[in-house]
Design a protein around this motif. Structure first.
Motif, PDB file in Angstrom:
ATOM      1  N   LEU A 238       2.600   9.952   1.109  1.00  0.00           N
ATOM      2  CA  LEU A 238       2.401  11.042   0.154  1.00  0.00           C
ATOM      3  C   LEU A 238       3.433  10.970  -0.952  1.00  0.00           C
ATOM      4  O   LEU A 238       4.540  10.461  -0.764  1.00  0.00           O
ATOM      5  CB  LEU A 238       2.436  12.409   0.849  1.00  0.00           C
ATOM      6  N   ALA A 239       3.045  11.469  -2.102  1.00  0.00           N
ATOM      7  CA  ALA A 239       3.931  11.516  -3.269  1.00  0.00           C
ATOM      8  C   ALA A 239       3.800  12.880  -3.934  1.00  0.00           C
ATOM      9  O   ALA A 239       2.698  13.414  -4.073  1.00  0.00           O
ATOM     10  CB  ALA A 239       3.579  10.412  -4.262  1.00  0.00           C
ATOM     11  N   PHE A 240       4.949  13.438  -4.340  1.00  0.00           N
ATOM     12  CA  PHE A 240       5.008  14.759  -4.964  1.00  0.00           C
ATOM     13  C   PHE A 240       5.831  14.656  -6.229  1.00  0.00           C
ATOM     14  O   PHE A 240       6.935  14.108  -6.221  1.00  0.00           O
ATOM     15  CB  PHE A 240       5.645  15.757  -3.988  1.00  0.00           C
TER      16      PHE A 240
ATOM     17  N   TRP B  86       0.843  -1.202   0.000  1.00  0.00           N
ATOM     18  CA  TRP B  86       0.000   0.000   0.000  1.00  0.00           C
ATOM     19  C   TRP B  86       0.880   1.254   0.000  1.00  0.00           C
ATOM     20  O   TRP B  86       0.626   2.199  -0.760  1.00  0.00           O
ATOM     21  CB  TRP B  86      -0.917  -0.021   1.225  1.00  0.00           C
ATOM     22  N   VAL B  87       1.920   1.256   0.832  1.00  0.00           N
ATOM     23  CA  VAL B  87       2.833   2.399   0.895  1.00  0.00           C
ATOM     24  C   VAL B  87       3.544   2.600  -0.433  1.00  0.00           C
ATOM     25  O   VAL B  87       3.660   3.729  -0.935  1.00  0.00           O
ATOM     26  CB  VAL B  87       3.851   2.221   2.043  1.00  0.00           C
TER      27      VAL B  87
ATOM     28  N   LYS C 124       9.910   7.332   6.664  1.00  0.00           N
ATOM     29  CA  LYS C 124      10.834   7.252   5.534  1.00  0.00           C
ATOM     30  C   LYS C 124      10.536   8.380   4.556  1.00  0.00           C
ATOM     31  O   LYS C 124       9.372   8.737   4.347  1.00  0.00           O
ATOM     32  CB  LYS C 124      10.705   5.904   4.810  1.00  0.00           C
ATOM     33  N   THR C 125      11.608   8.891   3.928  1.00  0.00           N
ATOM     34  CA  THR C 125      11.450   9.973   2.963  1.00  0.00           C
ATOM     35  C   THR C 125      12.363   9.752   1.770  1.00  0.00           C
ATOM     36  O   THR C 125      13.373   9.039   1.847  1.00  0.00           O
ATOM     37  CB  THR C 125      11.785  11.338   3.587  1.00  0.00           C
ATOM     38  N   TYR C 126      12.002  10.391   0.669  1.00  0.00           N
ATOM     39  CA  TYR C 126      12.805  10.357  -0.558  1.00  0.00           C
ATOM     40  C   TYR C 126      12.678  11.723  -1.222  1.00  0.00           C
ATOM     41  O   TYR C 126      11.594  12.323  -1.238  1.00  0.00           O
ATOM     42  CB  TYR C 126      12.294   9.272  -1.514  1.00  0.00           C
TER      43      TYR C 126
ATOM     44  N   GLY D  46       6.083   4.101  -5.811  1.00  0.00           N
ATOM     45  CA  GLY D  46       7.266   3.257  -5.766  1.00  0.00           C
ATOM     46  C   GLY D  46       8.499   3.905  -5.199  1.00  0.00           C
ATOM     47  O   GLY D  46       9.554   3.263  -5.092  1.00  0.00           O
ATOM     48  N   MET D  47       8.423   5.180  -4.813  1.00  0.00           N
ATOM     49  CA  MET D  47       9.602   5.865  -4.279  1.00  0.00           C
ATOM     50  C   MET D  47       9.973   5.352  -2.891  1.00  0.00           C
ATOM     51  O   MET D  47      11.134   5.430  -2.478  1.00  0.00           O
ATOM     52  CB  MET D  47       9.361   7.385  -4.258  1.00  0.00           C
ATOM     53  N   ILE D  48       8.990   4.831  -2.161  1.00  0.00           N
ATOM     54  CA  ILE D  48       9.252   4.171  -0.883  1.00  0.00           C
ATOM     55  C   ILE D  48       8.673   2.757  -0.997  1.00  0.00           C
ATOM     56  O   ILE D  48       7.488   2.528  -0.742  1.00  0.00           O
ATOM     57  CB  ILE D  48       8.636   4.937   0.294  1.00  0.00           C
ATOM     58  N   PRO D  49       9.481   1.789  -1.410  1.00  0.00           N
ATOM     59  CA  PRO D  49       8.972   0.450  -1.688  1.00  0.00           C
ATOM     60  C   PRO D  49       8.531  -0.328  -0.454  1.00  0.00           C
ATOM     61  O   PRO D  49       7.697  -1.230  -0.554  1.00  0.00           O
ATOM     62  CB  PRO D  49      10.147  -0.239  -2.382  1.00  0.00           C
ATOM     63  N   ALA D  50       9.069   0.010   0.712  1.00  0.00           N
ATOM     64  CA  ALA D  50       8.688  -0.681   1.954  1.00  0.00           C
ATOM     65  C   ALA D  50       9.078   0.184   3.136  1.00  0.00           C
ATOM     66  O   ALA D  50      10.036   0.960   3.075  1.00  0.00           O
ATOM     67  CB  ALA D  50       9.372  -2.040   2.053  1.00  0.00           C
TER      68      ALA D  50
END
Length: 341
Positions: free
Chosen positions: A162-164, A134-135, A309-311, A141-145
């Motif tokens: 969240l995704a930006f 779900w994440v 977690k962040t990216y 896909g920027m945070i796979p787990a």
């Protein structure tokens, strides 16, 4: 929203939480990348199950009352309806075991104010894969787990993702990119690719200088602050509160400023229980916490972990970013006879 917390005050208080969290959670000699809105959202959902002193400590730490938080995020999510640049999603996962009976009003509140998906789950390896899946889906896909295990004591997970993905209004062209030295706070240097441009929104106060670079569409913008010569990052953080930072970002000087910004890609993960405890949320992590609003159980329930977690990627075309926060609720100690937990 309530009259006690008008919209502009809510925004200043949430920005203030962001600064306090960054000050407390920053790690020495390590790049720190946090998404305060993700952390705040997951904890605000959790607060809907808190009672008494447990709730009071959460409200004090987060900076707003539970009602104000619910109103703030309901309005915030409404502004994101149909938004293709910033996507924010919430979910609540609770154990299917008979030892725990979930409070349906709690689930409904988080569905109404946070649009939270609700899942009843066996809390086994399939649940671990489902939460991580779900994440991954909600962060493109920027945070796979994010979740490494589900302990046997776990009863609930409250998750924000969240995704930006935004393009610059004025992308950098190839001639505007060249190598150069990047100076670290400890005096070391690294060779990086710099993106050079003339920007038109300049930021400055007594501690820092910076700029604002708009994204296409005009709804969002990138803001960067650099401590002035002789000012260390800690001084800059300690010299700002939510109101001061918002005033600075919302009042740029419209003049030409030459900017050289490094291209970069980075990710970060942390567990925030110590930082939040240091900020005043002690009881929610202890056996005596009161989360009876979550549901019925013979054991006390407390927060065991707050995973984050962040990216972030910044290049010639724009910015991609993602964040996820997981609040893990587990059984505490068995209640003593006659003691309310």
């Amino acid at each position: 929203r309530t009259d006690e917390h008008p919209p502009q005050k809510d925004a200043a208080l949430t920005t203030d939480f962001a600064l306090r969290l960054f000050r407390t959670a920053s790690e020495a000699d390590k790049n720190t990348l946090l998404s305060p809105i993700s952390v705040l959202c997951a904890l605000a959902m959790t607060a809907n199950g808190a009672r008494g002193e447990t709730l009071a400590q959460m409200e004090q730490t987060l900076g707003l009352s539970r009602e104000a938080l619910n109103g703030f995020f309901h309005s915030y999510l409404e502004t994101l309806s149909g938004d293709e640049v910033l996507k924010l999603a919430n979910s609540v996962w609770f154990t299917a075991e008979e030892r725990f009976t979930v409070n349906r009003d709690f689930l409904q509140t988080n569905a109404d104010f946070y649009g939270a998906d609700v899942y009843r789950s066996p809390f086994d390896d399939t649940s671990l894969a489902a939460i991580n899946g779900w994440v991954s889906e909600k962060t493109d896909g920027m945070i796979p787990a994010i979740l490494d295990r589900i302990p046997k004591e776990a009863v609930m997970y409250l998750v924000n993702a969240l995704a930006f993905d935004a393009k610059w209004a004025e992308p950098y062209e190839s001639p505007q990119v060249s190598g150069g030295n990047f100076f670290l706070e400890n005096g070391e240097t690294r060779l990086v690719d710099y993106m050079h441009a003339k920007e038109r929104e300049y930021l400055e106060n007594e501690l820092a200088v910076g700029f604002v670079k708009p994204y296409a569409g005009g709804k969002y913008a990138f803001a960067a602050l650099l401590p002035k010569e002789g000012v260390i990052l800690e001084q800059l953080l300690n010299g700002l509160d939510g109101t001061a930072l918002r005033n600075l970002l919302e009042s740029p000087a419209y003049e030409s400023v030459t900017v050289s910004m490094p291209k970069f890609e980075t990710s970060y993960d942390t567990e925030l229980s110590k930082a939040l405890t240091d900020m005043g949320m002690e009881l929610p992590f202890q056996d005596g916490a009161d989360f009876t609003g979550l549901g019925k159980t013979d054991n006390g329930i407390c927060i065991s972990r707050v995973l984050h977690k962040t990216y972030l990627s910044v290049d010639e075309t724009g910015t991609k970013a993602a964040a996820a926060t997981v609040v893990e609720m587990t059984y505490g100690a068995i209640a003593e006879p006659g003691k309310q937990v």
